[in-house]
Scaffold this active site. Structure first.
Site, PDB file in Angstrom:
ATOM      1  N   HIS A 110      12.637  38.065  27.277  1.00 20.43           N
ATOM      2  CA  HIS A 110      12.249  36.303  28.085  1.00 20.43           C
ATOM      3  C   HIS A 110      13.228  35.785  26.889  1.00 20.43           C
ATOM      4  O   HIS A 110      12.693  35.928  24.975  1.00 20.43           O
ATOM      5  CB  HIS A 110      10.869  35.774  28.020  1.00 20.43           C
ATOM      6  CG  HIS A 110      10.281  34.755  28.639  1.00 20.43           C
ATOM      7  ND1 HIS A 110      11.123  33.321  28.225  1.00 20.43           N
ATOM      8  CD2 HIS A 110      11.550  34.507  30.532  1.00 20.43           C
ATOM      9  CE1 HIS A 110      10.891  32.688  29.422  1.00 20.43           C
ATOM     10  NE2 HIS A 110      10.751  32.064  30.192  1.00 20.43           N
ATOM     11  N   ASP A 189       3.853  40.091  23.523  1.00 25.52           N
ATOM     12  CA  ASP A 189       4.573  38.881  25.116  1.00 25.52           C
ATOM     13  C   ASP A 189       3.666  39.152  25.941  1.00 25.52           C
ATOM     14  O   ASP A 189       3.716  40.201  27.030  1.00 25.52           O
ATOM     15  CB  ASP A 189       6.087  39.046  24.938  1.00 25.52           C
ATOM     16  CG  ASP A 189       6.213  37.824  25.872  1.00 25.52           C
ATOM     17  OD1 ASP A 189       5.146  36.779  26.723  1.00 25.52           O
ATOM     18  OD2 ASP A 189       7.347  36.688  26.225  1.00 25.52           O
ATOM     19  N   GLN A 192       3.647  37.700  30.942  1.00 24.03           N
ATOM     20  CA  GLN A 192       3.172  38.040  32.348  1.00 24.03           C
ATOM     21  C   GLN A 192       1.765  39.662  32.261  1.00 24.03           C
ATOM     22  O   GLN A 192       1.723  39.906  33.388  1.00 24.03           O
ATOM     23  CB  GLN A 192       4.263  39.100  33.134  1.00 24.03           C
ATOM     24  CG  GLN A 192       6.038  38.275  32.199  1.00 24.03           C
ATOM     25  CD  GLN A 192       5.468  37.185  34.130  1.00 24.03           C
ATOM     26  OE1 GLN A 192       4.777  37.260  34.723  1.00 24.03           O
ATOM     27  NE2 GLN A 192       6.006  36.035  33.683  1.00 24.03           N
ATOM     28  N   LYS A 215      -0.628  30.734  33.435  1.00 23.76           N
ATOM     29  CA  LYS A 215       0.012  31.864  34.303  1.00 23.76           C
ATOM     30  C   LYS A 215      -1.498  32.691  35.480  1.00 23.76           C
ATOM     31  O   LYS A 215      -1.088  33.305  35.698  1.00 23.76           O
ATOM     32  CB  LYS A 215       1.035  32.479  33.228  1.00 23.76           C
ATOM     33  CG  LYS A 215       2.739  31.931  33.439  1.00 23.76           C
ATOM     34  CD  LYS A 215       3.664  33.128  33.603  1.00 23.76           C
ATOM     35  CE  LYS A 215       4.758  32.208  31.993  1.00 23.76           C
ATOM     36  NZ  LYS A 215       5.575  31.907  33.029  1.00 23.76           N
ATOM     37  N   CYS A 354      15.338  33.027  32.972  1.00 23.30           N
ATOM     38  CA  CYS A 354      15.204  32.905  31.400  1.00 23.30           C
ATOM     39  C   CYS A 354      15.752  34.362  30.578  1.00 23.30           C
ATOM     40  O   CYS A 354      15.023  34.480  30.036  1.00 23.30           O
ATOM     41  CB  CYS A 354      14.053  32.352  31.241  1.00 23.30           C
ATOM     42  SG  CYS A 354      13.946  30.756  31.952  1.00 23.30           S
TER      43      CYS A 354
HETATM   44  C1  LIG Z   1       7.381  37.479  30.029  1.00 23.02           C
HETATM   45  C2  LIG Z   1       7.454  35.999  29.597  1.00 23.02           C
HETATM   46  N1  LIG Z   1       7.322  35.097  28.470  1.00 23.02           N
HETATM   47  C3  LIG Z   1       7.597  33.912  27.982  1.00 23.02           C
HETATM   48  C4  LIG Z   1       7.300  33.020  28.466  1.00 23.02           C
HETATM   49  C5  LIG Z   1       7.271  31.399  28.221  1.00 23.02           C
HETATM   50  O1  LIG Z   1       5.852  31.165  29.164  1.00 23.02           O
HETATM   51  P1  LIG Z   1       6.154  29.836  28.826  1.00 23.02           P
HETATM   52  O2  LIG Z   1       7.474  29.280  29.379  1.00 23.02           O
HETATM   53  O3  LIG Z   1       4.861  29.481  29.152  1.00 23.02           O
HETATM   54  O4  LIG Z   1       6.435  29.106  27.496  1.00 23.02           O
HETATM   55  C6  LIG Z   1       7.636  33.674  30.010  1.00 23.02           C
HETATM   56  C7  LIG Z   1       7.791  32.471  31.008  1.00 23.02           C
HETATM   57  O5  LIG Z   1       8.423  33.218  32.334  1.00 23.02           O
HETATM   58  C8  LIG Z   1       7.897  35.117  30.224  1.00 23.02           C
HETATM   59  O6  LIG Z   1       7.742  34.662  31.929  1.00 23.02           O
END
Ligand SMILES: Cc1ncc(COP(=O)(O)O)c(C=O)c1O
Length: 396
Positions: A110, A189, A192, A215, A354
């Protein structure tokens, strides 16, 4: 598990929500926890001796303890942030980088686990990017040549937010420790993964994990950074609430999470997040994983059987979660998302999610439609979704 759970999400009465990978819905007990802060003990944390101050400070601390327990960590190592993005940036800004340092990351990431590292190029830090195959899976041997004694950090997502695939974090961690520099660190990260599969930081073998409370049934504006050795990371914000003592010329930082939470935090949100992880634990993280696997199977098999639909990501259920990307010949992903909403009140995400470098790699310039399910979705909803996709495919 379903009827009892659905009663906690009254918003579901006239929608089919399949966008939990972007943000999850919030159950009544979490809303009650947030409201009870404002109604019953609305005060600041850690700064006073009056009765409300003591109650709220204890509840805020308890929330850290609960979240720590949820990922097999200790209370002082869990920092509340506003989301995954902030948590990852705290690592990017909080480590000292030297020219020639190397960061290993992947093409699945992401933007929030990519841009903070790409930006460090300005400091002479090199980025090495490991590619998954087109189904989103890695060959472990591809990580080995990417590591060297200059590797300072390895940053990998545990679950892809586009393809739903689960990466072999434990194994990548072992390669990082063996082939990377002596002081190389490993960041996961978990945006998810933490909401959908059991996560234990000890088992993963990482130094940092970042995830988003919003989430995983928590309030928006909540996220988490777990740090194995808090003393190795510099705080990015300085100010009230994060010091042991201050003189005219110097200061001593507080220990534990307070060191990283300068200023008044999102107190109600943090307490709500504590309630959210209690909720997930009450349902059972293993049970959630099994239930979502059933929904994912139905979704995958159903979508694959519809003519004109292309499904992305591995079809092996043990290496993926219920985040499913697809496209349909002849329609833009945004058109499909609008049609699903209009025809059957189904809410899905469409676009590049993203993940532009991944979309380039997969040759999907318009992105995909992404349906993502959670513990409150039902098999009946999946049936409605599949029937609607089928009807849309017939009219193209
Ligand atoms: C794998 C992953 N990393 C990072 C993020 C960023 O999360 P946030 O928007 O809550 O900062 C997301 C958001 O969809 C994500 O799916």
């Amino acid at each position: 598990m379903n009827e009892r759970i659905r009663a906690d999400f009254p918003i579901l009465k006239d929608i089919i929500y399949m966008d939990s990978a972007a943000t999850s819905l919030t159950p009544e007990p979490v809303l009650e926890a947030v409201l009870s802060y404002y109604r019953e003990y609305n005060a600041n944390v850690g700064r006073g001796v009056h009765r409300l101050s003591q109650v709220v400070s204890q509840k805020y601390k308890d929330a850290h303890r609960k979240v720590a327990g949820f990922i097999g960590a200790n209370e002082g190592e869990v920092i509340f942030t506003k989301n995954t993005t902030e948590a990852i940036n705290m690592v990017a800004y909080g480590l000292n980088w030297a020219k020639g340092d190397e960061i290993v990351t992947t093409l699945l990431e992401h933007h929030s686990n990519f841009l903070p590292w790409l930006r460090l190029k300005e400091k002479g830090v090199h980025l090495k990017i490991v590619k998954p195959n087109k189904a989103g899976l890695f060959e472990l041997s591809d990580f080995e040549p990417a590591m060297s004694d200059r590797t300072r950090l390895v940053a990998v997502t545990q679950v892809s937010n586009v393809l739903g695939t689960i990466s072999p974090i434990k194994e990548i961690s072992a390669i990082c420790k063996e082939k990377g520099g002596e002081d190389s660190l490993f960041l996961v990260d978990g945006a998810q993964s933490a909401p959908h599969i059991p996560v234990d930081v000890g088992e993963l073998g990482c130094d940092f994990i970042a995830f988003s409370g919003h989430k995983m049934l928590g309030p928006t504006g909540t996220g988490v950074l777990w740090v194995k050795n808090p003393n190795e990371l510099e705080p990015t914000l300085f100010g009230g609430g994060m010091i042991e003592s201050v003189s005219k010329d110097d200061y001593t930082l507080a220990g534990g999470y307070e060191r990283f939470e300068a200023g008044t935090p999102h107190i109600a949100g943090g307490i709500g997040l504590g309630r959210a992880v209690d909720y997930l634990k009450e349902v059972g993280t293993g049970e959630i994983r099994d239930y979502e696997e059933r929904l994912a199977k139905k979704l995958l098999e159903g979508l694959q059987s519809i003519e004109k639909v292309q499904v992305y990501g591995s079809t092996n259920l043990s290496e993926r979660i219920g985040v499913i990307s697809f496209t349909m010949t002849g329609l833009h992903p945004h058109e499909i998302a609008l049609m699903l909403d209009e025809a059957s009140d189904i809410l899905v995400r469409s676009g590049h999610h993203c993940c532009m470098p991944l979309m380039d790699y997969l040759g999907l310039k318009d992105g995909t439609v992404r349906a993502s399910v959670y513990l409150y979705n039902t098999e009946g909803e999946v049936d409605t979704f599949l029937e609607t996709v089928e009807r849309i495919a017939k009219v193209v």
